[in-house]
Design an enzyme around this catalytic site. Structure first.
Site, PDB file in Angstrom:
ATOM      1  N   LYS A 139       0.767  -1.336  -0.092  1.00  0.00           N
ATOM      2  CA  LYS A 139      -0.065  -0.120  -0.177  1.00  0.00           C
ATOM      3  C   LYS A 139       1.021   1.156   0.101  1.00  0.00           C
ATOM      4  O   LYS A 139       0.399   2.225  -0.291  1.00  0.00           O
ATOM      5  CB  LYS A 139      -1.010   0.106   1.147  1.00  0.00           C
ATOM      6  N   HIS A 185      -5.176 -11.542  -0.367  1.00  0.00           N
ATOM      7  CA  HIS A 185      -6.545 -11.282  -0.951  1.00  0.00           C
ATOM      8  C   HIS A 185      -7.075 -12.452  -1.891  1.00  0.00           C
ATOM      9  O   HIS A 185      -8.050 -12.159  -2.728  1.00  0.00           O
ATOM     10  CB  HIS A 185      -6.550 -10.054  -1.562  1.00  0.00           C
TER      11      HIS A 185
HETATM   12  P1  C2E Z   1      -8.741  -3.074   4.129  1.00  0.00           P
HETATM   13  O1  C2E Z   1      -9.443  -1.883   4.815  1.00  0.00           O
HETATM   14  O2  C2E Z   1      -7.612  -3.160   5.139  1.00  0.00           O
HETATM   15  O3  C2E Z   1      -9.634  -4.272   4.033  1.00  0.00           O
HETATM   16  C1  C2E Z   1      -9.137  -5.607   3.972  1.00  0.00           C
HETATM   17  C2  C2E Z   1     -10.374  -6.589   3.612  1.00  0.00           C
HETATM   18  O4  C2E Z   1     -11.326  -6.697   4.512  1.00  0.00           O
HETATM   19  C3  C2E Z   1     -10.960  -6.234   2.133  1.00  0.00           C
HETATM   20  O5  C2E Z   1     -10.148  -6.427   1.378  1.00  0.00           O
HETATM   21  C4  C2E Z   1     -12.378  -6.811   2.396  1.00  0.00           C
HETATM   22  O6  C2E Z   1     -12.090  -8.341   1.889  1.00  0.00           O
HETATM   23  C5  C2E Z   1     -12.626  -6.890   3.785  1.00  0.00           C
HETATM   24  N1  C2E Z   1     -13.495  -5.559   3.979  1.00  0.00           N
HETATM   25  C6  C2E Z   1     -13.285  -4.321   4.588  1.00  0.00           C
HETATM   26  N2  C2E Z   1     -14.381  -3.921   4.524  1.00  0.00           N
HETATM   27  C7  C2E Z   1     -15.355  -4.531   4.016  1.00  0.00           C
HETATM   28  C8  C2E Z   1     -16.859  -4.206   3.890  1.00  0.00           C
HETATM   29  O7  C2E Z   1     -17.298  -2.963   4.124  1.00  0.00           O
HETATM   30  N3  C2E Z   1     -17.446  -5.092   3.217  1.00  0.00           N
HETATM   31  C9  C2E Z   1     -17.067  -6.242   2.965  1.00  0.00           C
HETATM   32  N4  C2E Z   1     -17.827  -7.367   2.494  1.00  0.00           N
HETATM   33  N5  C2E Z   1     -15.482  -6.578   3.185  1.00  0.00           N
HETATM   34  C10 C2E Z   1     -14.743  -5.700   3.533  1.00  0.00           C
HETATM   35  P2  C2E Z   1     -10.290  -5.892  -0.329  1.00  0.00           P
HETATM   36  O8  C2E Z   1     -11.745  -5.754  -0.740  1.00  0.00           O
HETATM   37  O9  C2E Z   1      -9.390  -6.761  -1.181  1.00  0.00           O
HETATM   38  O10 C2E Z   1      -9.746  -4.427  -0.049  1.00  0.00           O
HETATM   39  C11 C2E Z   1      -8.208  -4.222  -0.030  1.00  0.00           C
HETATM   40  C12 C2E Z   1      -7.940  -2.865   0.261  1.00  0.00           C
HETATM   41  O11 C2E Z   1      -8.697  -1.802  -0.530  1.00  0.00           O
HETATM   42  C13 C2E Z   1      -8.812  -2.359   1.486  1.00  0.00           C
HETATM   43  O12 C2E Z   1      -8.045  -2.670   2.791  1.00  0.00           O
HETATM   44  C14 C2E Z   1      -8.810  -0.939   1.670  1.00  0.00           C
HETATM   45  O13 C2E Z   1      -7.661  -0.310   1.839  1.00  0.00           O
HETATM   46  C15 C2E Z   1      -8.923  -0.758   0.208  1.00  0.00           C
HETATM   47  N6  C2E Z   1     -10.283  -0.592  -0.285  1.00  0.00           N
HETATM   48  C16 C2E Z   1     -11.468  -1.419  -0.644  1.00  0.00           C
HETATM   49  N7  C2E Z   1     -12.456  -0.950  -0.814  1.00  0.00           N
HETATM   50  C17 C2E Z   1     -12.381   0.375  -0.676  1.00  0.00           C
HETATM   51  C18 C2E Z   1     -13.270   1.543  -0.892  1.00  0.00           C
HETATM   52  O14 C2E Z   1     -14.464   1.509  -1.099  1.00  0.00           O
HETATM   53  N8  C2E Z   1     -12.647   2.888  -0.517  1.00  0.00           N
HETATM   54  C19 C2E Z   1     -11.473   3.004  -0.169  1.00  0.00           C
HETATM   55  N9  C2E Z   1     -11.050   4.216   0.010  1.00  0.00           N
HETATM   56  N10 C2E Z   1     -10.593   1.893  -0.207  1.00  0.00           N
HETATM   57  C20 C2E Z   1     -10.880   0.710  -0.262  1.00  0.00           C
HETATM   58 FE    FE Z   2      -4.636  -5.916   1.686  1.00  0.00          FE
HETATM   59 FE    FE Z   3      -4.696  -4.729   6.604  1.00  0.00          FE
END
Ligand code: C2E
Ligand code: FE
Ligand code: FE
Ligand code: SIN
Ligand code: SIN
Ligand code: SIN
Length: 514
Positions: A376, A428
């Site tokens: 990141k 992931h």
């Molecule tokens: P993170 O915030 O550390 O989230 C890690 C993982 O937790 C996400 O991987 C996802 O599998 C799960 N997760 C977190 N929040 C939610 C949620 O509200 N609903 C569901 N169903 N799962 C959730 P993922 O999706 O591969 O995302 C990787 C990273 O991408 C996230 O790490 C975050 O940094 C970013 N990201 C994902 N979606 C968004 C978004 O809508 N806005 C922003 N600003 N960043 C996002």
């Molecule tokens: Fe990650």
């Molecule tokens: Fe994390």
């Protein structure tokens, strides 16, 4: 042999000024003189990233290999298939990758006899990057080809530099911790900053005019200076540092801050009124966002240690500390405050223990888990901290953090960083094969990746993010029930439920500050 080579007349490396624009080297290997001249003509005036091309010429596979050996920084090699033998070009491609161990140069095979060998087989078997017929030597096609080759070459080199930078941070941190005297330590920091940002071939040119200062009874005193500041020791840093940078010094908020100004780079760590460390480097430049973050990470790290040394406390010297410092730099940027890394580590450790892995493996997973999101640091702030859902393009960028983290760590010889690389790459992936980056399925995904995936999501769901509110435990449980065997390893989900109280306890033991 090599005096048959015609080196391009526009470059004289020894006469080049340090700041001169370095051209991209293109090597043409072909026994047909006409191919050389046509190619050169077609690419006349071509530039990429404001850098022109320069051509090296070889007329046999053997000459091609010799030229590459002498010029490991060739970006693209246009390689004829049939030269001294029917398959001289293929042998050359093989030698470049296997004997010269040059994995960077982009190789394009060019054949005059289409259909000689099936393209897909050749590309896969010989680790070449493209396969073209010589009829495709037109200006437009060559431009497109060279453009895409140079782009991927540039990205590969940038990534490799970041990895080198990261290794230097690790080495520097260890070296610095062995310096007991504040002055040595301060000088060490200044030297290491230059080293981190200078690839080997540029180190000679790197200028190092820097100041390390520390607050002493209300006065910011220069502890060490390098280059033009070498004779400024014990002077008041405020008088020496250019006006553009003083804003950082005047800011009395505690914490780490930094600024890149036209006069140089300044950063400052203020832990409390009495303890303030400052670094200033004139003419320091970073080439991209990644280097910028590496620099920040190192300075933050160094200034914290600086303070510790000045208080004559010994730093804990272990890989584990460094791993936390690195991971922490990412957390700091992504505003995932406080204890996310700690919780992911502890959750991973408990899961690893419960699924029957040895204590040693479980401990390694615990220590490497904080590196899962290291990639990141390459994600721009506008995406990382966007307080809303990402659009499709932003999402593609965000997803790259898995592979970037892997690339930064995997060639390290430290076992902990190797495991960190695997975790960064796999965290992931999804059990049902719908994850990223590789779409691996089931136990194709390493156990460390499957474990950290659960720990990461469990913690992300329970926590606040810029883009989401924390979920209550009931909703988290429903998610894991639903995703058992889809997103997550079903056996590991069963273990999560079986020992849920232990995981909830970890959440409660390391809460994020309000
Ligand atoms: P993170 O915030 O550390 O989230 C890690 C993982 O937790 C996400 O991987 C996802 O599998 C799960 N997760 C977190 N929040 C939610 C949620 O509200 N609903 C569901 N169903 N799962 C959730 P993922 O999706 O591969 O995302 C990787 C990273 O991408 C996230 O790490 C975050 O940094 C970013 N990201 C994902 N979606 C968004 C978004 O809508 N806005 C922003 N600003 N960043 C996002
Ligand atoms: Fe990650
Ligand atoms: Fe994390
Ligand atoms: C480049 O030419 O910038 C990439 C190759 C290198 O510098 O080693
Ligand atoms: C989102 O994409 O809005 C958050 C959920 C996720 O990260 O999968
Ligand atoms: C394994 O698959 O290596 C055991 C851990 C599990 O999947 O439950």
């Amino acid at each position: 042999m090599s005096d048959e080579l015609i080196f391009a007349d526009e470059v004289h490396p020894t006469e080049q000024a340090p700041t001169a624009v370095r051209p991209w080297k293109i090597l043409i290997v072909d026994d047909d003189e006409e191919v050389h001249s046509i190619t050169k003509l077609a690419l006349r005036n071509f530039t990429f990233d404001d850098r022109p091309l320069t051509f090296l010429h070889a007329y046999s596979g053997k000459e091609g290999i010799d030229t590459l050996q002498q010029n490991p920084d060739v970006a693209v090699c246009l390689l004829d298939v049939v030269m001294e033998t029917e398959h001289a070009g293929l042998d050359t491609a093989n030698a470049i990758r296997s004997d010269l161990k040059n994995g960077f140069v982009r190789i394009v095979l060019r054949t005059g006899q289409p259909g000689q060998a099936p393209e897909e087989t050749i590309i896969a078997e010989y680790d070449i990057n493209d396969y073209k017929e010589k009829t495709e030597l037109t200006r437009g096609k060559l431009h497109t080809l060279i453009y895409s080759c140079l782009r991927s070459y540039r990205d590969i080199i940038a990534l490799d530099r970041s990895r080198q930078g990261l290794e230097r941070i690790l080495e520097s941190s260890t070296q610095l911790q062995q310096k007991t005297y504040l002055k040595d330590f301060a000088k060490g920091i200044l030297e290491q900053i230059t080293a981190i940002l200078s690839p080997e071939e540029d180190a000679f040119y790197a200028k190092n005019d820097g100041v390390a200062a520390f607050e002493h009874s209300g006065e910011l005193k220069v502890i060490a200076g390098t280059g033009e500041f070498a004779d400024k020791e014990s002077e008041n840093a405020y008088q020496i540092i250019p006006a553009e940078c003083r804003e950082i010094i005047d800011d009395e908020e505690p914490g780490f801050k930094s600024k890149m100004t036209s006069a140089g780079f300044i950063c400052m760590y203020r832990s409390s009124e009495e303890h303030t460390g400052l670094l200033f480097m004139r003419e320091l430049k970073t080439r991209n966002e990644l280097e910028n973050h590496l620099l920040q990470m190192f300075c933050r790290n160094a200034l914290t240690a600086f303070e510790n040394i000045s208080l004559r406390t010994l730093l804990e010297e272990s890989q584990r500390e460094i791993v936390y410092l690195l991971g922490d730099a990412v957390e700091h940027r992504s505003k995932e405050t406080g204890y996310h890394l700690k919780r992911v580590s502890e959750i991973s450790f408990v899961l690893a223990t419960k699924c029957g892995l040895s204590q040693e493996t479980a401990r390694s997973i615990r220590e490497a888990a904080p590196l899962h999101d290291l990639g990141k640091i390459a994600i721009p702030d506008s995406i990382l901290n966007k307080p809303a859902k990402l659009d499709a393009e932003e999402w593609e960028v965000m997803k790259s953090h898995s592979e970037v983290g892997y690339e930064m760590l995997h060639s390290s010889d430290k076992p902990l960083l190797k495991l960190g690389a695997e975790i960064a790459r796999d965290h992931h992936e999804r059990w049902d094969g719908t994850g990223y980056p590789a779409g691996k399925k089931g136990d194709e995904i390493g156990i460390a990746g499957r474990i950290t995936a659960i720990a990461d999501v469990f913690d992300a769901l329970c926590s606040r993010r810029v883009y989401k509110s924390p979920w209550d435990m009931k909703r988290v449980e429903e998610y894991f029930q639903l995703q058992r065997g889809l997103h997550f390893d079903p056996d590991l989900v069963d273990l999560l439920f079986e020992h849920l109280d232990e995981f909830i306890e970890i959440q409660q033991n390391y809460p994020d500050p309000e």
